[in-house]
Write an enzyme that holds these catalytic residues in place. Structure first.
Site, mmCIF file in Angstrom:
data_model
loop_
_atom_site.group_PDB
_atom_site.id
_atom_site.type_symbol
_atom_site.label_atom_id
_atom_site.label_comp_id
_atom_site.label_asym_id
_atom_site.label_seq_id
_atom_site.Cartn_x
_atom_site.Cartn_y
_atom_site.Cartn_z
ATOM 1 N N HIS A 27 0.806 -1.228 0.000
ATOM 2 C CA HIS A 27 0.000 0.000 0.000
ATOM 3 C C HIS A 27 0.844 1.286 0.000
ATOM 4 O O HIS A 27 0.700 2.101 -0.923
ATOM 5 C CB HIS A 27 -1.015 -0.048 1.153
ATOM 6 C CG HIS A 27 -1.664 1.266 1.425
ATOM 7 N ND1 HIS A 27 -2.484 1.885 0.510
ATOM 8 C CD2 HIS A 27 -1.572 2.110 2.484
ATOM 9 C CE1 HIS A 27 -2.885 3.052 1.015
ATOM 10 N NE2 HIS A 27 -2.348 3.210 2.207
ATOM 11 N N HIS A 53 3.828 6.979 5.313
ATOM 12 C CA HIS A 53 2.634 7.660 5.837
ATOM 13 C C HIS A 53 1.869 6.887 6.907
ATOM 14 O O HIS A 53 1.179 7.489 7.718
ATOM 15 C CB HIS A 53 1.705 8.116 4.698
ATOM 16 C CG HIS A 53 0.810 7.049 4.136
ATOM 17 N ND1 HIS A 53 1.204 6.216 3.113
ATOM 18 C CD2 HIS A 53 -0.457 6.683 4.444
ATOM 19 C CE1 HIS A 53 0.205 5.403 2.821
ATOM 20 N NE2 HIS A 53 -0.811 5.651 3.616
ATOM 21 N N ASP A 54 1.966 5.568 6.927
ATOM 22 C CA ASP A 54 1.227 4.799 7.937
ATOM 23 C C ASP A 54 2.126 4.263 9.054
ATOM 24 O O ASP A 54 1.658 3.497 9.901
ATOM 25 C CB ASP A 54 0.492 3.619 7.281
ATOM 26 C CG ASP A 54 -0.814 4.048 6.619
ATOM 27 O OD1 ASP A 54 -1.426 5.030 7.074
ATOM 28 O OD2 ASP A 54 -1.226 3.388 5.640
ATOM 29 N N GLU A 57 1.021 5.812 12.532
ATOM 30 C CA GLU A 57 -0.363 5.424 12.856
ATOM 31 C C GLU A 57 -0.520 3.922 13.115
ATOM 32 O O GLU A 57 -1.243 3.514 14.009
ATOM 33 C CB GLU A 57 -1.277 5.848 11.706
ATOM 34 C CG GLU A 57 -2.756 5.706 12.020
ATOM 35 C CD GLU A 57 -3.611 6.313 10.917
ATOM 36 O OE1 GLU A 57 -3.381 7.481 10.561
ATOM 37 O OE2 GLU A 57 -4.499 5.622 10.403
ATOM 38 N N ASP A 58 0.155 3.104 12.333
ATOM 39 C CA ASP A 58 -0.131 1.663 12.363
ATOM 40 C C ASP A 58 1.004 0.780 12.866
ATOM 41 O O ASP A 58 0.879 -0.447 12.869
ATOM 42 C CB ASP A 58 -0.547 1.192 10.963
ATOM 43 C CG ASP A 58 -1.912 1.741 10.565
ATOM 44 O OD1 ASP A 58 -2.705 2.048 11.472
ATOM 45 O OD2 ASP A 58 -2.178 1.869 9.363
ATOM 46 N N ASP A 114 -3.328 8.534 -1.225
ATOM 47 C CA ASP A 114 -3.755 7.481 -0.287
ATOM 48 C C ASP A 114 -5.207 7.090 -0.565
ATOM 49 O O ASP A 114 -5.543 5.902 -0.645
ATOM 50 C CB ASP A 114 -3.593 8.019 1.144
ATOM 51 C CG ASP A 114 -3.858 6.988 2.216
ATOM 52 O OD1 ASP A 114 -3.593 5.786 1.984
ATOM 53 O OD2 ASP A 114 -4.322 7.375 3.306
#
Ligand code: ZN
Length: 171
Positions: A27, A53-54, A57-58, A114
């Site tokens: 992704h 980018h994640d 957050e993840d 995204d």
């Protein structure tokens, strides 16, 4: 490539929500690919932020860690597109709609790419347990977020519009 290697390591045990459960790293790589090859963006800050980018957050990655490895500018963009996970999901989703118009240009580009990738994934391999209403709600929400970044890249916005139209045709 340092960002790709770092993100691949941090996301190594994660899978996407789609029915095909593809490796998570596909992704963020695809988000950077959309920006570079469909958006013709060559800004290394934007492309590195897309790949990363994640990660905050993840995964357990912190902003300090990113800053030490990739510098303050990349880190700032990643932080702009990072949801506050201490908030409930519906609040986070509402915040994305509200915050989108106030993002930096770099963060708007990452946000737009995204959402393009997420809609493509949703069309190609939706989560197996999502009823049609939930998928519809996802498209509606993504459209509201992207409404807040409009003007940042007409070409990529047109790509996003085509995905919304494809979804509408399939209904
Ligand atoms: Zn993402």
């Amino acid at each position: 490539m340092k960002a790709v290697a770092f993100a691949a390591d941090r996301h190594r045990n994660q899978r996407r929500k789609g029915a095909d459960a593809s490796p998570y790293i596909n992704h963020p790589i695809e988000v950077a690919n959309v920006l570079a090859n469909e958006g013709e963006i060559a800004d290394a800050i934007v492309l590195c932020a897309a790949v990363l980018h994640d990660t905050i957050e993840d995964t357990k990655t912190t902003a300090d860690e990113l800053a030490a490895l990739f510098g303050p500018e990349v880190t700032a963009v990643v932080q702009e597109v990072t949801d506050d996970k201490s908030l409930e999901k519906h609040v986070r989703k509402q915040r994305q709609i509200e915050h989108a118009p106030h993002l930096s240009t770099e963060a708007k580009l990452v946000k737009l790419a995204d959402k393009i990738c997420n809609l493509r994934d949703m069309l190609a391999s939706p989560p197996a347990d999502w009823p049609v209403e939930r998928k519809q709600a996802y498209f509606d929400w993504a459209a509201k977020v992207v409404a807040g970044v409009r003007g940042v890249h007409p070409g990529l916005e047109a790509v996003f519009n085509q995905l919304l139209a494809r979804h509408a045709e399939l209904r």
